[in-house]
Each structure stands twice: as C-alpha cells, then as structure tokens.
Design a protein around this motif. Structure first.
Motif, mmCIF file in Angstrom:
data_model
loop_
_atom_site.group_PDB
_atom_site.id
_atom_site.type_symbol
_atom_site.label_atom_id
_atom_site.label_comp_id
_atom_site.label_asym_id
_atom_site.label_seq_id
_atom_site.Cartn_x
_atom_site.Cartn_y
_atom_site.Cartn_z
ATOM 1 N N HIS A 12 8.695 -3.007 -3.949
ATOM 2 C CA HIS A 12 9.033 -1.841 -3.114
ATOM 3 C C HIS A 12 7.594 -1.128 -2.670
ATOM 4 O O HIS A 12 6.738 -1.111 -3.477
ATOM 5 N N PRO A 13 7.506 -0.704 -1.343
ATOM 6 C CA PRO A 13 6.183 -0.096 -1.151
ATOM 7 C C PRO A 13 5.714 0.998 -2.131
ATOM 8 O O PRO A 13 4.422 1.249 -2.567
ATOM 9 N N SER A 14 6.619 2.053 -2.585
ATOM 10 C CA SER A 14 6.105 2.750 -3.540
ATOM 11 C C SER A 14 5.814 2.458 -4.708
ATOM 12 O O SER A 14 4.913 3.073 -5.414
ATOM 13 N N VAL A 15 6.212 1.575 -5.232
ATOM 14 C CA VAL A 15 5.932 0.793 -6.493
ATOM 15 C C VAL A 15 4.573 0.148 -6.359
ATOM 16 O O VAL A 15 3.793 0.506 -7.213
ATOM 17 N N ILE A 17 2.239 0.944 -4.099
ATOM 18 C CA ILE A 17 1.237 1.771 -4.043
ATOM 19 C C ILE A 17 0.997 2.667 -5.432
ATOM 20 O O ILE A 17 -0.287 2.785 -5.843
ATOM 21 N N ALA A 18 1.853 2.874 -6.141
ATOM 22 C CA ALA A 18 1.659 3.436 -7.467
ATOM 23 C C ALA A 18 0.810 2.542 -8.281
ATOM 24 O O ALA A 18 -0.204 2.980 -9.136
ATOM 25 N N MET A 84 0.668 -6.073 -1.758
ATOM 26 C CA MET A 84 0.842 -5.135 -0.609
ATOM 27 C C MET A 84 0.820 -5.904 0.817
ATOM 28 O O MET A 84 1.558 -5.425 1.510
ATOM 29 N N ASN A 87 3.692 -8.016 1.456
ATOM 30 C CA ASN A 87 4.883 -7.121 1.816
ATOM 31 C C ASN A 87 4.800 -6.452 3.007
ATOM 32 O O ASN A 87 5.697 -6.479 3.721
#
Length: 99
Positions: A12-15, A17-18, A84, A87
C-alpha cells in the motif's frame, strides 16, 4: 493459502512511503556517523596506526563499523524505492486500462 489482500497490503502506498522515510532516515543518520567518525579523518587515523585525537575526541578505526548499518539502510531504501516505482507503474497501467 496466502491471503492476496494481506499480501498486497504490504505494498500500500502509505506503507511504502513510511518505509521509505524510515529507511532513508536511517541511511542518512548512519552515513553521517560514518563520515564524521571515520571518513573525514581517515588519513589521521591511518597515520597514527590506531587512533587520532581531533577536537578532544579520540577517533579510531572502529568508526568504520558505522558503514555496515549505513549500507544495510541504503539497500533497504533502494528496495522500498523499487517497490514504490513498481506500485506507481502498476497504478498508472490500471488507470490507463480504465479509460
């Protein structure tokens, strides 16, 4: 059986990015330690054959140890960056197919 939704949740993008922020911060921190504790004063350390006194700080060849976690964080940051990019490419291909 592997749950596909759980497997994809890790991308998932937020994962991602974190993970990129965490690994990038670790990379910068340990690279800074390696640079200031060894690389910047490597000639002095090598000339003294053991340690070097700089600004009342005793620097030794042990400062090279900071390169190990720095390298680990560099590799992990690159892995997250590739995920990333993959994705992002997958998302743009999905959008293109929907149009």
């Amino acid at each position: 059986m592997v749950d596909v939704k759980k497997a994809r949740a890790s991308h998932h993008p937020s994962v991602l990015i974190a993970g990129f922020v965490f690994n990038g911060s670790g990379m910068l921190f340990f690279s800074y330690l390696f640079y200031t504790r060894y690389w910047q004063h490597r000639e002095c350390i090598e000339a003294a054959l053991s340690s070097c006194l700089v600004n009342s700080t005793n620097l030794t060849e042990g400062g090279m140890v900071w390169s190990v976690p720095a390298a680990v964080f560099v590799v992990s940051t690159l892995v997250v960056l590739v995920k990333m990019l993959k994705n992002g490419a997958r998302a743009s291909n999905t959008l293109a197919k929907q149009r």
